[in-house]
Design a protein around this motif. Structure first.
Motif, PDB file in Angstrom:
ATOM      1  N   UNK B   3     -17.758   3.803 -20.169  1.00 37.39           N
ATOM      2  CA  UNK B   3     -17.888   3.147 -18.764  1.00 37.39           C
ATOM      3  C   UNK B   3     -19.551   2.584 -18.397  1.00 37.39           C
ATOM      4  N   UNK B   4     -19.629   1.798 -17.844  1.00 39.38           N
ATOM      5  CA  UNK B   4     -20.905   1.234 -17.361  1.00 39.38           C
ATOM      6  C   UNK B   4     -21.098   2.078 -16.028  1.00 39.38           C
ATOM      7  N   UNK B   5     -22.481   2.483 -16.153  1.00 39.10           N
ATOM      8  CA  UNK B   5     -23.027   3.033 -14.799  1.00 39.10           C
ATOM      9  C   UNK B   5     -23.870   2.227 -14.195  1.00 39.10           C
ATOM     10  N   UNK B   6     -24.395   2.676 -12.994  1.00 41.81           N
ATOM     11  CA  UNK B   6     -25.215   1.779 -12.229  1.00 41.81           C
ATOM     12  C   UNK B   6     -26.520   1.347 -13.024  1.00 41.81           C
ATOM     13  N   UNK B  76     -14.153  -1.349 -16.546  1.00 43.41           N
ATOM     14  CA  UNK B  76     -15.334  -0.644 -17.487  1.00 43.41           C
ATOM     15  C   UNK B  76     -16.264  -0.239 -16.955  1.00 43.41           C
ATOM     16  N   UNK B  77     -16.155   0.038 -15.425  1.00 48.78           N
ATOM     17  CA  UNK B  77     -17.380   0.420 -14.765  1.00 48.78           C
ATOM     18  C   UNK B  77     -17.171   1.838 -14.077  1.00 48.78           C
ATOM     19  N   UNK B  78     -18.064   2.542 -13.781  1.00 47.43           N
ATOM     20  CA  UNK B  78     -17.936   3.708 -12.939  1.00 47.43           C
ATOM     21  C   UNK B  78     -17.872   3.523 -11.364  1.00 47.43           C
ATOM     22  N   UNK B  79     -16.961   2.651 -11.032  1.00 46.39           N
ATOM     23  CA  UNK B  79     -16.960   2.228  -9.900  1.00 46.39           C
ATOM     24  C   UNK B  79     -16.310   3.161  -8.526  1.00 46.39           C
ATOM     25  N   UNK B 121     -24.911  -2.054  -6.362  1.00 48.38           N
ATOM     26  CA  UNK B 121     -24.812  -3.175  -6.982  1.00 48.38           C
ATOM     27  C   UNK B 121     -24.409  -4.565  -6.162  1.00 48.38           C
ATOM     28  N   UNK B 122     -25.245  -5.352  -5.628  1.00 43.29           N
ATOM     29  CA  UNK B 122     -25.002  -6.519  -4.936  1.00 43.29           C
ATOM     30  C   UNK B 122     -24.313  -7.682  -5.791  1.00 43.29           C
ATOM     31  N   UNK B 123     -23.174  -8.109  -5.548  1.00 43.85           N
ATOM     32  CA  UNK B 123     -22.606  -9.045  -6.389  1.00 43.85           C
ATOM     33  C   UNK B 123     -22.421 -10.283  -5.662  1.00 43.85           C
ATOM     34  N   UNK B 124     -22.374 -11.566  -6.371  1.00 36.97           N
ATOM     35  CA  UNK B 124     -22.116 -12.783  -5.902  1.00 36.97           C
ATOM     36  C   UNK B 124     -20.780 -13.201  -6.982  1.00 36.97           C
ATOM     37  N   UNK B 144     -21.487   2.281  -7.326  1.00 34.38           N
ATOM     38  CA  UNK B 144     -21.325   2.746  -8.716  1.00 34.38           C
ATOM     39  C   UNK B 144     -21.947   3.809  -8.950  1.00 34.38           C
ATOM     40  N   UNK B 145     -21.431   4.630  -9.918  1.00 32.21           N
ATOM     41  CA  UNK B 145     -21.801   6.065 -10.061  1.00 32.21           C
ATOM     42  C   UNK B 145     -23.225   5.875 -10.757  1.00 32.21           C
TER      43      UNK B 145
END
Lengths: 153, 153
Positions: B3-6, B76-79, B121-124, B144-145
């Motif tokens: 997992x991808x973390x913050x 694949x992220x720790x959302x 995480x601020x996304x566009x 995100x964790x």
């Protein structure tokens, strides 16, 4: 049916409408199609999580709002659609069994500078559950036909 | 799967993903359930309109984006979900036959002041069609964790 044109919307007017019961089957079906995170599609996994139980996808809540908006406000207005949402907040979980409704407030109006046949109505939409708690709100413009495109505003 | 973390998200990183072909059947089915305006559900009526043809509901486009986002980035992220959308624009019509994909850029990151175990995480997100034209974009935070909640940021 008499359509409401841009001129007919008044800043500050409030309309309350809609009644949508959220079902487990719909939450899971929407989740499987559009947002397959465990807390939207897997009841056992959702029950094991801190918030305890299946939650509707935020896009599902927005889509349920859209249906109530289309059936109640757009149906009797000369609407030309919406270009954007300026702000949207998911403020509380939406769960199976919740009964949703909408409160829409007209925040402001403006004529289109480039297209005299249309005007903009800036709305705030609040989606409420059966307890009167706001579960989602959003603000954004709607494009509405003008009855008198040549009138100065 | 790792997992991808913050901590693993980098400001400025860009990910391009997804391929969703929009079908007439899906546009009409979504419209009938959530947004029954003529240009979403009635092919003959839509063909008679200036824009010429069925258009996907904006909420349908957003939901198709959500599916690509969930399958590719969230998977694949720790959302921990998303509390809001700050801005959303529907910039071009989405029609049956269009093939949509997504480009997500990390705009900024911030730790939660109240909850050390999470970060934002601020996304566009830009939704593109087969011509590379942006048909919808939105910006907003994801929760995100954090791998190291006790680390100073």
């Amino acid at each position: 049916m008499t359509k409401r044109y841009w001129e007919d919307f008044e800043v500050g007017e409030v309309r309350e409408y809609g009644s949508k019961t959220v079902t487990k089957e719909e939450v899971i079906a929407f989740g499987r199609q559009f947002d397959p995170q465990p807390f939207h599609v897997d009841e056992d996994a959702a029950n094991a999580m801190p918030f305890g139980g299946l939650l509707a996808s935020g896009w599902h809540t927005g889509s349920m709002f859209m249906r109530m908006f289309a059936d109640n406000l757009l149906a009797d207005s000369a609407s030309l659609g919406a270009p954007s949402i300026d702000r949207l907040r998911w403020t509380q979980p939406v769960r199976p069994g919740d009964v949703l409704s909408v409160r829409t407030t007209v925040l402001s109006k403006s004529a289109s500078k480039s297209r005299p046949e249309i005007g903009f109505v800036q709305n705030r939409h609040e989606v409420l559950n059966q307890d009167g708690t706001v579960v989602m709100w959003c603000e954004g413009p709607g494009m509405i036909q003008r009855r008198n495109p040549d009138a100065t505003v």
